[in-house]
Every structure is written in structure tokens, then in C-alpha cells.
Enzyme design. Structure first.
Site, short mmCIF file in Angstrom:
data_model
loop_
_atom_site.label_atom_id
_atom_site.label_comp_id
_atom_site.label_asym_id
_atom_site.label_seq_id
_atom_site.Cartn_x
_atom_site.Cartn_y
_atom_site.Cartn_z
N CYS A 183 0.94 -1.20 -0.13
CA CYS A 183 -0.08 -0.22 0.10
C CYS A 183 1.04 1.32 0.20
O CYS A 183 0.64 2.21 -0.83
CB CYS A 183 -0.85 0.00 1.45
SG CYS A 183 -0.06 0.12 2.94
N HIS A 230 -2.55 1.47 7.11
CA HIS A 230 -2.85 1.22 5.59
C HIS A 230 -3.06 2.59 4.82
O HIS A 230 -3.51 3.73 5.62
CB HIS A 230 -4.18 0.56 5.29
CG HIS A 230 -4.44 0.14 3.84
ND1 HIS A 230 -3.55 -0.71 3.24
CD2 HIS A 230 -5.53 0.46 3.23
CE1 HIS A 230 -4.30 -0.70 1.99
NE2 HIS A 230 -5.33 -0.12 1.89
N HIS A 242 -5.94 2.05 -4.09
CA HIS A 242 -4.92 1.20 -3.33
C HIS A 242 -4.38 -0.15 -3.44
O HIS A 242 -5.10 -0.66 -4.50
CB HIS A 242 -5.53 1.29 -1.91
CG HIS A 242 -6.82 0.25 -1.59
ND1 HIS A 242 -7.17 -0.04 -0.52
CD2 HIS A 242 -7.85 -0.06 -2.56
CE1 HIS A 242 -8.15 -0.94 -0.54
NE2 HIS A 242 -8.55 -1.15 -1.51
#
Length: 274
Positions: A183, A230, A242
Site C-alpha cells: 500500500c 494502511h 489502493h
């Protein structure tokens, strides 16, 4: 992919402010001969990022805008294959990610032979010894000369177009290329290919820029229960792109579900005059 202007600091100590105002909060200081990336212009002020990755406003009179690079050959595809011979049907012996400027050379023109733009560049690779590097061949079509890369300030749209190119790339913990991305590696590369440096990890990225309450395209959204775990690139107030998890691919998503939104950070200035 764009290449923002760069500026050389020409005073001993240059104050970097939170806003383009001498009375605004001092957020950093740039030193003589440091090179800054210019990300926005507002009158006599420049919004910059310095070598320490901090962002802020500096008076233009304290800097000198540097000319663009004069070299050529930045990789302009997600992954460029280096071949064993000067043909795409030959074996691939190395792969080079987007934004890389590999050392290259071109065969000299032969006397009496009309000039023809080269289709291949020779790239030295590690050989069996330091004195005998192996030569691979990179298609010139997979690179861009400096004058082919837009030399201008980056916009949110630049981030989105770059991010879209990575859609479908598999998730890879620790990955930073089109062979696999995690990510934070995903958003780091999207920003880097447009001239902005971000730290490697999501929790580090979450302390740069400035906090905003509602996302706009190009912002970063940070998620996690007790801490940041994240990050995603916002495409609107509620939607994003993402690299989600092991076994997944870079994809589009939207707020809701199990992920808890902890923060939104913005790295470009507000306003339409940037």
C-alpha cells in the site's frame, strides 16, 4: 509523469513557512546550496519540498531556479525489459522500473551512413567481474528524453493518471514496482513519478503534509484501528485507489466496511492558483 522545477537556495538560511506569508508559522529552514522541488507558485512565494521531505512556502528571491536536466533516457513505461540482443524477441535479462535513469550509450554513426534515430540503447549490467560488465539492450521507445517529460508543476490529475497505470498490479509486501506493490509503496511511487518524495511506510507518510477533514483527489487516506496500518490515494471525498492486501491487486475502493479512516493528509497547496 511530470518533472517539477527545482530551485537552488542562494542565502545562508531561508525560512520555510506554513503559508505564503512572513508572519506564518515557521515549519522548516533551508540552507545555502540545498536543492528544493518547486510544487506551486503564488506571487513571490514558492511552495517547495526540501531534502528532508518537509513541505512549505519560501520567498522566490531566496532561490535560483535551476535549468532542467539535459540527459535523456528516463524509463517511461511501468517496467522496461532489457534484452540480450537488439530485438524484443530475444531473452529478457533485466527489468527496469518507471522513472529510472539507467546508464545508456548509443552506437556511433558510421562514416558515410545517413543518421537514423537509434532504436536500442546499450545498458551495462553487472557481469562476472567488475571489469567486464554485461551489456543489455533497452528499447529507446520505452524511454523518454527530458524534453519529452512535462517540465511543470504537478497536479492532482497527474497523480490519478499515474495511479491508474498501476491498476491490476499484484500486492507484494515490500514491493515498489509494477512487479508487485504494497500500500505505501504504491502511493510512494505515484508521488515520486511526479516529483514528490514520500517516506517508505504509511505511518511515516501520515506525518507529512497537513491534515484535512475531507479528501479531494490526490490526497492520501490513512486507515487503522489503533495506529496507521494502511494508506490509499483519494480520487474523491469517498473513493480511492489502493493496494489492499496479500492476494489482491491495486484496485479502486470506497469508504466503509472494516477499514477505519484515521486521517487524511494533503501534500499540495489549496486553491486554484497553484
Amino acid at each position: 509523469m511530470v518533472a517539477p522545477p527545482r530551485a537552488l537556495v542562494t542565502v545562508g538560511i531561508a525560512d520555510v513557512r506554513a503559508e505564503p506569508n512572513d508572519d506564518s508559522e515557521l515549519v522548516d529552514q533551508a540552507h545555502l546550496t540545498e536543492i528544493l522541488t518547486v510544487l506551486a507558485v503564488r506571487g513571490e512565494w514558492r511552495y517547495v519540498q526540501g531534502p528532508d521531505q518537509y513541505f512549505g512556502w519560501i520567498r522566490a528571491e531566496m532561490t535560483f531556479e535551476l535549468p532542467g536536466p539535459s540527459g535523456r533516457g528516463t524509463v517511461a513505461v511501468l517496467l522496461a525489459d532489457v534484452h540480450e540482443r537488439e530485438t524484443r524477441s530475444s531473452a529478457v535479462i533485466e527489468r527496469i522500473p518507471a522513472g529510472t535513469r539507467p546508464p545508456q550509450s548509443y552506437r556511433a554513426a558510421q562514416p558515410g551512413v545517413p543518421y537514423r534515430k537509434p532504436e536500442w540503447a546499450e545498458v551495462p549490467l553487472r557481469g562476472t567481474s567488475a571489469s567486464a560488465p554485461r551489456i543489455g539492450y533497452l528499447a529507446v521507445a520505452d524511454t523518454a528524453r527530458d524534453d519529452e517529460i512535462p517540465q511543470r508543476l504537478p497536479t492532482a490529475d497527474d497523480y490519478l493518471k499515474t495511479a491508474e497505470a498501476f491498476i491490476g498490479v499484484p500486492y507484494l509486501w515490500g514491493g515498489t514496482t509494477a512487479l508487485g506493490l504494497d500500500c505505501s509503496g504504491f502511493v510512494q511511487q505515484v508521488y515520486l513519478l511526479n516529483g514528490v518524495a514520500l517516506p517508505r511506510d504509511a505511518d511515516q507518510q501520515a506525518v507529512l503534509g497537513r491534515k484535512v477533514d475531507e479528501a479531494r483527489a490526490g490526497d492520501l487516506m490513512f486507515f487503522g484501528d489503533d495506529s496507521v496500518t494502511h494508506v490509499a490515494l483519494a480520487t474523491s471525498a469517498r473513493e480511492f485507489m489502493h493496494a489492499p492486501m496479500s492476494g489482491g491487486v491495486v484496485e479502486r475502493g470506497q469508504l466503509g466496511g472494516e477499514r477505519k479512516l484515521r486521517a487524511i493528509r494533503r501534500y499540495l497547496p489549496d486553491g486554484s492558483d497553484v
